[in-house]
Design an enzyme around this catalytic site. Structure first.
Site, PDB file in Angstrom:
ATOM      1  N   LYS A  21       0.838  -1.212   0.000  1.00 45.18           N
ATOM      2  CA  LYS A  21       0.000   0.000   0.000  1.00 45.18           C
ATOM      3  C   LYS A  21       0.868   1.256   0.000  1.00 45.18           C
ATOM      4  CE  LYS A  21      -1.862   1.604   4.031  1.00 45.18           C
ATOM      5  NZ  LYS A  21      -1.531   2.995   4.310  1.00 45.18           N
ATOM      6  N   ASN A  22       1.867   1.292   0.902  1.00 43.00           N
ATOM      7  CA  ASN A  22       2.646   2.522   1.084  1.00 43.00           C
ATOM      8  C   ASN A  22       3.695   2.747   0.004  1.00 43.00           C
ATOM      9  OD1 ASN A  22       1.022   2.969   3.211  1.00 43.00           O
ATOM     10  ND2 ASN A  22       2.522   2.417   4.784  1.00 43.00           N
ATOM     11  N   CYS A 115      -5.956  11.792  12.034  1.00 39.33           N
ATOM     12  CA  CYS A 115      -6.724  10.548  12.160  1.00 39.33           C
ATOM     13  C   CYS A 115      -6.541  10.039  13.573  1.00 39.33           C
ATOM     14  CB  CYS A 115      -6.269   9.527  11.126  1.00 39.33           C
ATOM     15  SG  CYS A 115      -4.632   8.860  11.453  1.00 39.33           S
ATOM     16  N   ARG A 120      -1.111  14.625  12.789  1.00 43.16           N
ATOM     17  CA  ARG A 120      -0.505  14.442  11.452  1.00 43.16           C
ATOM     18  C   ARG A 120      -0.452  15.735  10.646  1.00 43.16           C
ATOM     19  NH1 ARG A 120      -2.056   8.581   9.216  1.00 43.16           N
ATOM     20  NH2 ARG A 120      -0.018   8.816   8.261  1.00 43.16           N
ATOM     21  N   ASP A 304       4.133   0.876  12.086  1.00 39.33           N
ATOM     22  CA  ASP A 304       2.965   0.178  11.537  1.00 39.33           C
ATOM     23  C   ASP A 304       2.888  -1.273  11.991  1.00 39.33           C
ATOM     24  OD1 ASP A 304       3.145   1.913   8.318  1.00 39.33           O
ATOM     25  OD2 ASP A 304       2.477   2.560  10.306  1.00 39.33           O
ATOM     26  N   ARG A 396      -8.647  -0.997   4.413  1.00 35.03           N
ATOM     27  CA  ARG A 396      -7.859   0.090   3.843  1.00 35.03           C
ATOM     28  C   ARG A 396      -6.445  -0.366   3.488  1.00 35.03           C
ATOM     29  NH1 ARG A 396      -7.261   4.930   7.292  1.00 35.03           N
ATOM     30  NH2 ARG A 396      -5.960   5.317   5.475  1.00 35.03           N
TER      31      ARG A 396
HETATM   32  C1  EPZ Z   1       3.727   7.105   6.209  1.00 35.80           C
HETATM   33  O1  EPZ Z   1       2.871   8.134   6.708  1.00 35.80           O
HETATM   34  C2  EPZ Z   1       2.855   5.852   6.115  1.00 35.80           C
HETATM   35  N1  EPZ Z   1       1.739   6.087   5.231  1.00 35.80           N
HETATM   36  C3  EPZ Z   1       2.332   5.482   7.501  1.00 35.80           C
HETATM   37  O2  EPZ Z   1       1.606   4.262   7.402  1.00 35.80           O
HETATM   38  C4  EPZ Z   1       3.513   5.258   8.425  1.00 35.80           C
HETATM   39  O3  EPZ Z   1       3.037   5.032   9.732  1.00 35.80           O
HETATM   40  C5  EPZ Z   1       4.429   6.496   8.440  1.00 35.80           C
HETATM   41  O4  EPZ Z   1       4.829   6.835   7.102  1.00 35.80           O
HETATM   42  C6  EPZ Z   1       5.688   6.277   9.258  1.00 35.80           C
HETATM   43  O5  EPZ Z   1       6.379   5.178   8.822  1.00 35.80           O
HETATM   44  C7  EPZ Z   1       1.940   6.003   3.892  1.00 35.80           C
HETATM   45  O6  EPZ Z   1       3.026   5.812   3.389  1.00 35.80           O
HETATM   46  C8  EPZ Z   1       0.743   6.174   3.030  1.00 35.80           C
HETATM   47  P1  EPZ Z   1       5.487  10.670   8.358  1.00 35.80           P
HETATM   48  P2  EPZ Z   1       3.326   9.673   6.732  1.00 35.80           P
HETATM   49  O7  EPZ Z   1       5.328  11.896   7.560  1.00 35.80           O
HETATM   50  O8  EPZ Z   1       4.055   9.980   5.488  1.00 35.80           O
HETATM   51  C9  EPZ Z   1       5.053  13.878  11.881  1.00 35.80           C
HETATM   52  C10 EPZ Z   1      -0.173   2.755   7.742  1.00 35.80           C
HETATM   53  O9  EPZ Z   1      -0.639   2.202   8.754  1.00 35.80           O
HETATM   54  N2  EPZ Z   1       5.001  14.870  10.772  1.00 35.80           N
HETATM   55  O10 EPZ Z   1       6.787   9.967   8.308  1.00 35.80           O
HETATM   56  O11 EPZ Z   1       2.130  10.465   7.078  1.00 35.80           O
HETATM   57  C11 EPZ Z   1       3.779  13.024  11.893  1.00 35.80           C
HETATM   58  O12 EPZ Z   1       2.725  13.650  12.542  1.00 35.80           O
HETATM   59  C12 EPZ Z   1       0.212   4.239   7.771  1.00 35.80           C
HETATM   60  O13 EPZ Z   1       0.014   2.171   6.662  1.00 35.80           O
HETATM   61  C13 EPZ Z   1       4.995  16.217  11.080  1.00 35.80           C
HETATM   62  O14 EPZ Z   1       5.041  16.594  12.250  1.00 35.80           O
HETATM   63  O15 EPZ Z   1       4.322   9.635   7.981  1.00 35.80           O
HETATM   64  C14 EPZ Z   1       4.257  11.762  12.588  1.00 35.80           C
HETATM   65  O16 EPZ Z   1       4.190  11.940  13.952  1.00 35.80           O
HETATM   66  C15 EPZ Z   1      -0.127   4.895   9.060  1.00 35.80           C
HETATM   67  N3  EPZ Z   1       4.931  17.109  10.070  1.00 35.80           N
HETATM   68  C16 EPZ Z   1       5.694  11.658  12.097  1.00 35.80           C
HETATM   69  O17 EPZ Z   1       6.086  12.946  11.636  1.00 35.80           O
HETATM   70  C17 EPZ Z   1       4.860  16.712   8.741  1.00 35.80           C
HETATM   71  O18 EPZ Z   1       4.785  17.562   7.836  1.00 35.80           O
HETATM   72  C18 EPZ Z   1       5.877  10.633  10.970  1.00 35.80           C
HETATM   73  O19 EPZ Z   1       5.087  11.018   9.878  1.00 35.80           O
HETATM   74  C19 EPZ Z   1       4.865  15.347   8.446  1.00 35.80           C
HETATM   75  C20 EPZ Z   1       4.929  14.430   9.477  1.00 35.80           C
END
Ligand code: EPZ
Length: 418
Positions: A21-22, A115, A120, A304, A396
């Protein structure tokens, strides 16, 4: 929709792991970076991917798919404004921000919203684009981006965000000059996105490391590509074998991307054989608690897989601790596991788990994708019947998880509530 699970069966058998998915989501978004047709095979047939296809269609792309095969042609794409309602349905719609800016030098999106697992924010996405000369105006939940003065440059990410890294890569791949991303995320799905862009003619080095160099090219061309297999689906299925004292073999596994998960399963007493893209797990009758697990960005332990490991720890011998470092609110499944008889104490980002011999079937509720998968795993182990409510959340990220588990000898029924 709910899953009705008859627990107490030992799982056994072989399964092939689906596409990730990711990886598929950013790759579908990146397909709008060319006007040529892009052909994708082995795309997981899951809700989030179908929704991304819908968004691409609304933006004017020609999207055709049968099962796991997609043909996307963005030649007719004409919109640079993301449909609000749909983009709120999947957070990953934000992955289109970089590609739309690359195509049209302008883009309008709304906040994807938070969510269950955390607020996020997307501040790192926006600061990354600002470093490329994009003028970003935020007003009442709407983000208007003017890229008429976009340029290659240096991008420093305060945190190695997966999404922000992917958005900057896609915004920069056709920008003349060299863009360098410092403190980039190193997840395997980013490597897969860069491999895909490479197949389209992109020039990217350092994917998988903390420093990524993008040499902008004039145009990208069409390609045929298969996204990588899903390491989180693979990890979840291994946990299904582990929690039922079973024996599971998985094929088409990204073995090298599962080291952190396999190390914890070994610590719990599982025997794992790894060979090329095959993993075989043999579980002990009773798991042993690991002392500590901390989620981290890759190559640390993936967040995850945290919920699934919490379910395992709840029936392991001994006491263990899990610290969730990536998301601020990702223990929503703990309360429901306690309803099944687990002994989990949560405080902030820490969960302390005293393992119990058995869980008991109950009526529980999925609150997010991975939490729902974890409750289903616990239900496999529990005595009696468990009802997992809101199991549509599991769709999902898993293609009919119940069918996959039943092929290993489980008894999971899907009941539509409408
Ligand atoms: C990706 O989400 C994945 N989703 C998530 O998988 C996964 O948990 C996550 O990476 C971490 O590995 C997809 O790839 C579609 P991040 P993403 O930006 O890109 C903070 C699943 O279950 N942050 O690395 O949203 C954020 O709030 C999903 O398949 C900011 O503060 O993750 C979080 O605490 C859930 N500001 C942390 O960084 C930003 O602009 C990691 O987020 C962006 C992120």
């Amino acid at each position: 929709m709910e899953f009705v699970v008859q627990g107490g069966r030992r799982l056994e058998g072989t399964l092939r792991v689906d596409g990730a998915k990711n990886a598929a989501l950013p790759i579908l978004a990146a397909s709008v970076l060319t006007e040529d047709a892009v052909h994708l095979t082995g795309v997981p047939d899951i809700l989030d991917v179908r929704r991304m296809g819908d968004i691409l269609q609304i933006l004017g792309c020609d999207v055709q798919h049968t099962g796991g095969t997609y043909r996307v042609c963005a030649q007719s794409m004409h919109k640079s404004e993301m449909p609000d309602a749909l983009s709120k349905q999947i957070r990953s719609s934000i992955f289109l921000l970089g590609p739309i800016l690359s195509r049209f030098r302008k883009a309008t999106v709304t906040y994807p919203g938070g969510c269950e697992i955390g607020l996020r924010p997307i501040d790192l996405h926006l600061s990354g684009l600002r470093a490329l000369g994009v003028d970003v105006q935020e007003d009442g939940g709407v983000i208007r981006c003017d890229g008429s003065h976009m340029h290659a440059g240096d991008v420093h990410l305060d945190y190695p965000s997966v999404g922000a890294t992917e958005n900057v890569i896609m915004a920069a791949v056709c920008l003349p000059g060299t863009t360098t991303i410092h403190n980039a995320a190193r997840e395997p799905e980013i490597v897969d996105l860069c491999r895909f862009l490479g197949c389209m003619g992109g020039k990217i080095e350092g994917a998988g490391s903390a420093t990524i160099l993008i040499e902008g090219v004039k145009r990208l061309h069409g390609t045929t590509y298969t996204p990588m297999p899903d390491r989180i689906v693979a990890g979840t299925l291994l946990c299904a074998g582990a929690i039922t004292g079973g024996e599971v073999e998985l094929t088409n596994v990204p073995v090298e991307d599962l080291h952190a998960v396999c190390a914890k399963l070994r610590e719990m007493g599982c025997v794992l054989h790894e060979e090329a893209d095959i993993i075989r797990l043999i579980a002990p009758q009773r798991l042993t608690a690991f002392s500590m697990l901390q989620t981290q960005p890759h190559p640390g332990f993936p967040t995850d897989m945290q919920a699934q490991m919490l379910a395992l720890l709840s029936v392991a011998e001994g006491t263990g601790v899990i610290v969730e470092n990536v998301f601020e609110n990702r223990f929503g499944h703990a309360g429901d596991l306690n309803r099944m008889g687990a002994r989990i104490l949560c405080s902030g980002r820490t969960a302390i788990v005293r393992g119990v011999e058995n869980l008991t079937g109950a009526h529980v509720t999925a609150r997010d994708l991975r939490g729902g998968a974890a409750l289903t795993l616990a239900a496999l182990r529990a005595q009696g019947e468990t009802i997992v409510d809101h199991a549509e959340l599991i769709d999902r990220g898993y293609d009919h998880l119940e069918d996959q588990l039943n092929r290993l000898g489980a008894a999971v029924k899907r009941i539509s509530s409408t």
